[in-house]
Write an enzyme that holds these catalytic residues in place. Structure first.
Site, PDB file in Angstrom:
ATOM      1  N   CYS A  64       8.404   5.753   7.101  1.00  0.00           N
ATOM      2  CA  CYS A  64       9.709   5.832   7.752  1.00  0.00           C
ATOM      3  C   CYS A  64      10.192   4.483   8.248  1.00  0.00           C
ATOM      4  O   CYS A  64      11.383   4.202   8.248  1.00  0.00           O
ATOM      5  CB  CYS A  64       9.636   6.741   8.979  1.00  0.00           C
ATOM      6  SG  CYS A  64       8.874   8.276   8.635  1.00  0.00           S
ATOM      7  N   PHE A  65       9.267   3.659   8.723  1.00  0.00           N
ATOM      8  CA  PHE A  65       9.696   2.427   9.390  1.00  0.00           C
ATOM      9  C   PHE A  65       9.795   1.242   8.452  1.00  0.00           C
ATOM     10  O   PHE A  65      10.387   0.242   8.771  1.00  0.00           O
ATOM     11  CB  PHE A  65       8.701   2.025  10.482  1.00  0.00           C
ATOM     12  CG  PHE A  65       8.315   3.140  11.388  1.00  0.00           C
ATOM     13  CD1 PHE A  65       9.263   3.953  11.954  1.00  0.00           C
ATOM     14  CD2 PHE A  65       6.985   3.351  11.684  1.00  0.00           C
ATOM     15  CE1 PHE A  65       8.897   4.968  12.799  1.00  0.00           C
ATOM     16  CE2 PHE A  65       6.613   4.364  12.531  1.00  0.00           C
ATOM     17  CZ  PHE A  65       7.564   5.177  13.083  1.00  0.00           C
ATOM     18  N   GLY A  66       9.129   1.316   7.330  1.00  0.00           N
ATOM     19  CA  GLY A  66       9.125   0.172   6.445  1.00  0.00           C
ATOM     20  C   GLY A  66       7.900   0.185   5.566  1.00  0.00           C
ATOM     21  O   GLY A  66       7.372   1.244   5.240  1.00  0.00           O
ATOM     22  N   LEU A 114       0.825  -1.218   0.000  1.00  0.00           N
ATOM     23  CA  LEU A 114       0.000   0.000   0.000  1.00  0.00           C
ATOM     24  C   LEU A 114       0.855   1.261   0.000  1.00  0.00           C
ATOM     25  O   LEU A 114       0.462   2.303  -0.483  1.00  0.00           O
ATOM     26  CB  LEU A 114      -0.906   0.024   1.237  1.00  0.00           C
ATOM     27  CG  LEU A 114      -2.010  -1.024   1.302  1.00  0.00           C
ATOM     28  CD1 LEU A 114      -2.668  -1.016   2.682  1.00  0.00           C
ATOM     29  CD2 LEU A 114      -3.053  -0.762   0.223  1.00  0.00           C
ATOM     30  N   GLY A 115       2.010   1.180   0.603  1.00  0.00           N
ATOM     31  CA  GLY A 115       2.874   2.357   0.670  1.00  0.00           C
ATOM     32  C   GLY A 115       4.060   2.055   1.548  1.00  0.00           C
ATOM     33  O   GLY A 115       4.154   0.988   2.159  1.00  0.00           O
ATOM     34  N   SER A 116       4.966   3.015   1.594  1.00  0.00           N
ATOM     35  CA  SER A 116       6.079   2.812   2.514  1.00  0.00           C
ATOM     36  C   SER A 116       6.329   4.105   3.266  1.00  0.00           C
ATOM     37  O   SER A 116       6.151   5.198   2.720  1.00  0.00           O
ATOM     38  CB  SER A 116       7.328   2.343   1.783  1.00  0.00           C
ATOM     39  OG  SER A 116       7.680   3.285   0.820  1.00  0.00           O
ATOM     40  N   LYS A 175       1.769  -2.933   8.913  1.00  0.00           N
ATOM     41  CA  LYS A 175       2.986  -2.119   8.811  1.00  0.00           C
ATOM     42  C   LYS A 175       4.140  -2.914   9.406  1.00  0.00           C
ATOM     43  O   LYS A 175       4.100  -3.303  10.574  1.00  0.00           O
ATOM     44  CB  LYS A 175       2.794  -0.807   9.582  1.00  0.00           C
ATOM     45  CG  LYS A 175       3.910   0.185   9.359  1.00  0.00           C
ATOM     46  CD  LYS A 175       3.785   1.421  10.238  1.00  0.00           C
ATOM     47  CE  LYS A 175       2.901   2.483   9.650  1.00  0.00           C
ATOM     48  NZ  LYS A 175       3.057   3.792  10.340  1.00  0.00           N
ATOM     49  N   ASP A 228       3.088  15.558  13.332  1.00  0.00           N
ATOM     50  CA  ASP A 228       3.244  15.272  11.903  1.00  0.00           C
ATOM     51  C   ASP A 228       1.888  15.310  11.206  1.00  0.00           C
ATOM     52  O   ASP A 228       1.585  14.452  10.375  1.00  0.00           O
ATOM     53  CB  ASP A 228       3.926  13.902  11.727  1.00  0.00           C
ATOM     54  CG  ASP A 228       4.549  13.743  10.346  1.00  0.00           C
ATOM     55  OD1 ASP A 228       4.582  14.734   9.585  1.00  0.00           O
ATOM     56  OD2 ASP A 228       4.990  12.623  10.025  1.00  0.00           O
TER      57      ASP A 228
HETATM   58  P1  AMP Z   1       3.222   5.363   7.083  1.00  0.00           P
HETATM   59  O1  AMP Z   1       4.354   4.430   7.298  1.00  0.00           O
HETATM   60  O2  AMP Z   1       2.219   5.337   8.202  1.00  0.00           O
HETATM   61  O3  AMP Z   1       3.670   6.744   6.700  1.00  0.00           O
HETATM   62  O4  AMP Z   1       2.418   4.782   5.790  1.00  0.00           O
HETATM   63  C1  AMP Z   1       2.947   4.822   4.492  1.00  0.00           C
HETATM   64  C2  AMP Z   1       1.817   4.765   3.483  1.00  0.00           C
HETATM   65  O5  AMP Z   1       1.122   3.508   3.569  1.00  0.00           O
HETATM   66  C3  AMP Z   1       0.746   5.815   3.687  1.00  0.00           C
HETATM   67  O6  AMP Z   1       1.044   7.011   3.026  1.00  0.00           O
HETATM   68  C4  AMP Z   1      -0.490   5.151   3.090  1.00  0.00           C
HETATM   69  O7  AMP Z   1      -0.520   5.344   1.704  1.00  0.00           O
HETATM   70  C5  AMP Z   1      -0.266   3.692   3.377  1.00  0.00           C
HETATM   71  N1  AMP Z   1      -0.976   3.286   4.592  1.00  0.00           N
HETATM   72  C6  AMP Z   1      -0.503   3.362   5.862  1.00  0.00           C
HETATM   73  N2  AMP Z   1      -1.394   2.892   6.728  1.00  0.00           N
HETATM   74  C7  AMP Z   1      -2.472   2.513   6.007  1.00  0.00           C
HETATM   75  C8  AMP Z   1      -3.741   1.956   6.349  1.00  0.00           C
HETATM   76  N3  AMP Z   1      -4.064   1.707   7.616  1.00  0.00           N
HETATM   77  N4  AMP Z   1      -4.612   1.705   5.355  1.00  0.00           N
HETATM   78  C9  AMP Z   1      -4.273   1.975   4.064  1.00  0.00           C
HETATM   79  N5  AMP Z   1      -3.103   2.494   3.680  1.00  0.00           N
HETATM   80  C10 AMP Z   1      -2.195   2.759   4.637  1.00  0.00           C
END
Ligand code: AMP
Length: 576
Positions: free
Chosen positions: A137-139, A133-135, A159, A256
Site C-alpha cells: 500500500c505504501f510503496g 521484493l514486492g510492493s 520499505k 489484516d
Molecule cells: P507490504 O508493503 O508489507 O504489503 O509488502 C509488499 C510485499 O513485499 C510483500 O507481499 C512481500 O512479498 C514483500 N516484503 C515485505 N516485507 C518483506 C520482508 N521483510 N522481507 C521480504 N519480503 C518482504
C-alpha cells in the site's frame, strides 16, 4: 573568536531548516553535537527526536546528563509546536506510549539492542537498496544491505514510502508512520522485526529480511515447487497464533491477518508482518471502531467489522480462520467471485462459511468454524487456539509396506505420512505422503501411527472450545458465552468450476453501477469493498457451501436478494 568544538565552520553554515537545532544546542552549551546529530542521526526536525534513543546519543558521545537537559529543552521547544506537528497528529499518544489504548498489563518492550548495534534511526548512506521484493500500500519493498558502524553488513528489507508529485499522501504517510511506531515496540520470534527508520527522501523502514517471501506467494508457487507439508502448515498456524496472542496482549488489533502478510523468515519460521492497519484496542470492550471510509480486506473480515466497522482480537481470530482456510486451499482467494457487498449477506443471512478444503482435517476445519462463530464472544482467543491446535494436530504415521495399488496414495516403507482422515475402525485412511507431498487414500494397514490414532485423540467436534467457556472482553455485552456443537461441514471443497460475472460496467472493485457510496473514479482503493487482487477478474463460484451453523439470535432479517443494498447498505456505508 575561537569556534566551539563541533559548531559549524564558516564554510559549513547551518541549513535554515536546522537553525532551531543549533540555537537549542547552543542554549544548552551542547553545540558540539550539532553536526553529529544532523549528519549521523539525520535529525533535522524536532519530531525526528521521537525516533532517537538514548543509545543513539551515547553513540555520538553525549553523556546521559546532557541527554536529560536536551530532552527537557526539546519538551519545552515542542510544546509550542505540538498542535501543528504532524508526528503528534499521527501518533497522537498512540505509540510508542500507547496512551489512548486499554493499557496492557505489562509494559511495552523497547527496541532490543542486545549487542548495541541496532538503532532506531539509520543514516541514509548506511543502507543500499537492491532487487525489488514486492510492493504494498505504501510503496516498494526492496532487498537491501545495511552497513553497521562496525562495517559489518546485514541483509534487510527496505520499505519506502511512495511519494506522489505533491509529496506523500496523508493516509499513506499516516499508516506508514503508524506501522513504524507499532513495530518499534514489538519483539517476538514470530513478529517481523523493525531495525530502524531512515529519515530520508523517501522515508524508509529498514526491516528484518524474510528471504523466502510471503506465505501466499509460496502457497501459490507453480510446479516444480512442491506444496507445503500439512504438518508444516500446522506449525505455521501455531506460530501465528502465538504472535497474535502477543499482539492482543499488547492491546493491538492487526486487522489484516492473511497469508499475504505472513512472511517466511526460514523454511520453518513464519512472521506476522504488515502493521499498517494495526490499531489500539480501546475502552472496556477492547474494540476499535473505524472512524471513516477506509480500505479493509472484506473477504477476511468478521461480520461485526463489515457491519459496524468494529475490530477486536476476536475479529483477528475470525481472520485467522480465513488464513487457515487459505493455507489449506493452496492460497485460494476466500469468497472468490462473491461481490464484496454480498459477503456480509452470505455470512449473516445465509450463515454461509468457507467450505472445508480437502487437505484440511475435520478437526482443523472445526477449529476454523469456531473462529467463524457469529458472536465475537463465542470465538476462541489466540491463547486458546494455541492449545486447540495441539488437539487438532493431524497425527503422523509411517509407512510399513509398499502401496502401489491403482488409485491409492503411493508410498514406500519408511515414508512419513500425515493423516488427514481415518479412525481405528475404518480400513481406508486419507493422508499426505510427506516425501512426495501427494495426498490420497490408502489402506490403513499400510501405516503405523507414531502418534495416538485419531479416534483416541480429543476431537473438537462437539467439544466446546476452551475459549467459549469464559467471557471475553470484546463485544462483552454477552454474559456467559453460548456453548454449541460445531456441526460438520456439509459440503466438501467448493466446486472449482467458476463462472465470470456478467456486466463489464463495474468499478475496479467489482461494484455494479449505481452502488451507493461507490464512485468509479475513486483513486487507489475503494473504501467500501475489498480490492480485487491484481489481474483477476471477478469470479462467481457455482456453489458456496453452507456451514449449517445453527441460527443465531443476532441474524439480521434480510430481504430477497434482488432487494439487498448493493454495497454494504447505508448503515454500513456510514461506518466503513
Ligand atoms: P507490504 O508493503 O508489507 O504489503 O509488502 C509488499 C510485499 O513485499 C510483500 O507481499 C512481500 O512479498 C514483500 N516484503 C515485505 N516485507 C518483506 C520482508 N521483510 N522481507 C521480504 N519480503 C518482504
Amino acid at each position: 573568536m575561537e569556534r566551539c568544538p563541533g559548531s559549524p565552520r564558516p564554510d559549513m553554515l547551518p541549513e535554515a531548516g536546522s537553525l532551531w537545532l543549533l540555537r537549542l544546542l547552543r542554549d544548552l552549551q551542547l553545540a558540539q553535537f550539532y553536526r553529529p546529530i544532523l549528519e549521523e542521526l539525520n535529525v533535522t526536525r524536532p519530531e525526528h527526536f521521537d525516533f532517537v534513543r538514548a543509545e543513539d546519543l551515547d553513540g555520538i558521545g553525549m553523556g546521559r546528563p546532557a541527554q536529560r537537559r536536551l530532552a527537557e529543552a526539546l519538551k519545552r521547544h515542542r510544546s509550542g509546536l505540538k498542535s501543528k506537528n504532524w508526528v503528534y497528529k499521527i501518533f497522537g499518544g498512540f505509540a510508542p506510549g500507547q496512551k489512548e489504548t486499554t493499557p496492557p498489563s505489562d509494559s511495552l518492550p523497547s527496541l532490543p539492542e542486545p549487542d548495541g548495534r541496532l538503532k532506531c534511526l539509520i543514516p541514509d548512506r548506511a543502507v543500499c537498496r537492491g532487487e525489488l521484493l514486492g510492493s504494498g500500500c505504501f510503496g516498494m519493498v526492496h532487498r537491501g544491505l545495511w552497513t553497521l558502524p562496525s562495517g559489518q553488513t546485514v541483509p534487510v528489507a527496505v520499505k519506502s514510502l511512495r511519494v506522489g508529485p505533491e509529496g506523500p499522501e496523508g493516509t499513506e504517510l499516516e499508516d506508514f508512520l503508524r506501522e513504524v511506531s507499532v513495530m518499534m515496540n514489538l519483539e517476538h520470534p514470530h513478529v517481523l522485526r523493525l531495525h530502524g527508520l531512515v529519515l530520508g527522501q523517501p522515508l524508509q523502514m529498514v526491516m528484518e529480511l524474510a528471504p523466502l517471501g510471503s506465505l501466499h506467494a509460496r502457497l501459490t508457487a507453480p510446479a516444480p515447487t512442491p506444496p507445503l507439508p500439512l504438518a508444516l502448515l500446522c506449525l505455521f498456524l501455531r506460530q501465528v497464533a502465538g504472535a497474535m496472542a502477543y499482539l492482543g496482549a499488547r492491546g493491538l488489533v492487526h486487522r489484516d491477518l492473511a497469508t499475504r502478510n505472513l512472511l517466511l523468515a526460514s523454511p520453518r519460521t513464519i512472521k506476522v508482518a504488515d502493521f499498517g492497519l494495526v490499531r489500539p484496542l480501546g475502552g472496556a470492550r477492547g474494540r476499535y471502531i473505524m472512524g471513516g471510509p477506509r480500505r479493509i480486506p472484506f473477504a477476511w473480515c468478521a461480520p461485526e467489522s463489515l457491519r459496524h466497522g468494529a475490530f477486536s482480537s476476536a475479529s483477528d481470530v475470525w481472520m485467522y480462520g480465513v488464513t487457515l482456510w487459505e493455507m489449506f486451499t493452496g492460497g485460494e482467494e476466500p469468497w472468490a467471485g462473491v461481490p464484496p457487498y454480498l459477503i456480509l449477506q452470505r455470512l449473516e443471512k445465509d450463515r454461509a462459511r468457507l467450505p472445508r478444503p480437502p487437505l484440511c482435517s475435520r478437526a482443523l476445519y472445526t477449529l476454523a468454524l469456531r473462529c467463524w462463530a457469529y458472536h465475537p464472544a463465542d470465538r476462541p482467543t489466540f491463547s486458546d487456539l494455541e492449545g486447540l491446535l495441539q488437539e487438532a494436530w493431524p497425527p503422523e504415521g509411517r509407512c510399513v509396506r509398499e502401496v502401489m495399488e491403482p488409485g491409492a496414495l503411493r508410498m514406500e516403507p519408511g515414508d512419513p505420512i500425515t493423516i488427514i482422515e481415518g479412525s481405528l475402525d475404518s480400513t481406508t485412511w486419507k493422508g499426505q505422503n510427506s516425501r512426495t507431498f501427494k495426498v490420497g487414500s490408502f489402506p490403513a494397514s499400510a501405516v503405523t501411527l507414531v502418534d495416538p490414532p485419531p479416534a483416541t485423540r480429543p476431537v473438537l467436534r462437539g467439544t466446546p472450545a476452551r475459549g467459549e467457556r469464559h467471557q471475553r472482553n470484546a463485544d462483552g455485552d454477552r454474559g456467559k458465552a453460548k456453548l454449541q456443537d460445531a456441526p460438520q461441514a456439509r459440503g466438501q471443497r467448493r466446486n472449482v468450476a467458476l463462472q465470470r460475472t456478467k456486466g463489464g460496467a463495474e468499478c475496479a472493485w467489482g461494484h455494479p453501477p449505481g452502488v451507493p457510496g461507490c464512485s468509479k473514479s475513486h483513486r487507489g482503493r475503494c473504501g467500501f469493498c475489498h480490492p480485487e487482487p491484481q489481474g483477476r477478474a471477478a469470479l462467481l463460484p457455482q456453489q458456496l457451501v453452507q456451514s449449517g451453523l445453527p441460527a443465531h439470535p443476532g441474524a439480521l432479517p434480510v430481504g430477497p436478494l434482488g432487494r439487498q443494498p448493493l454495497c454494504p447498505g447505508p448503515a454500513l456505508n456510514s461506518v466503513l
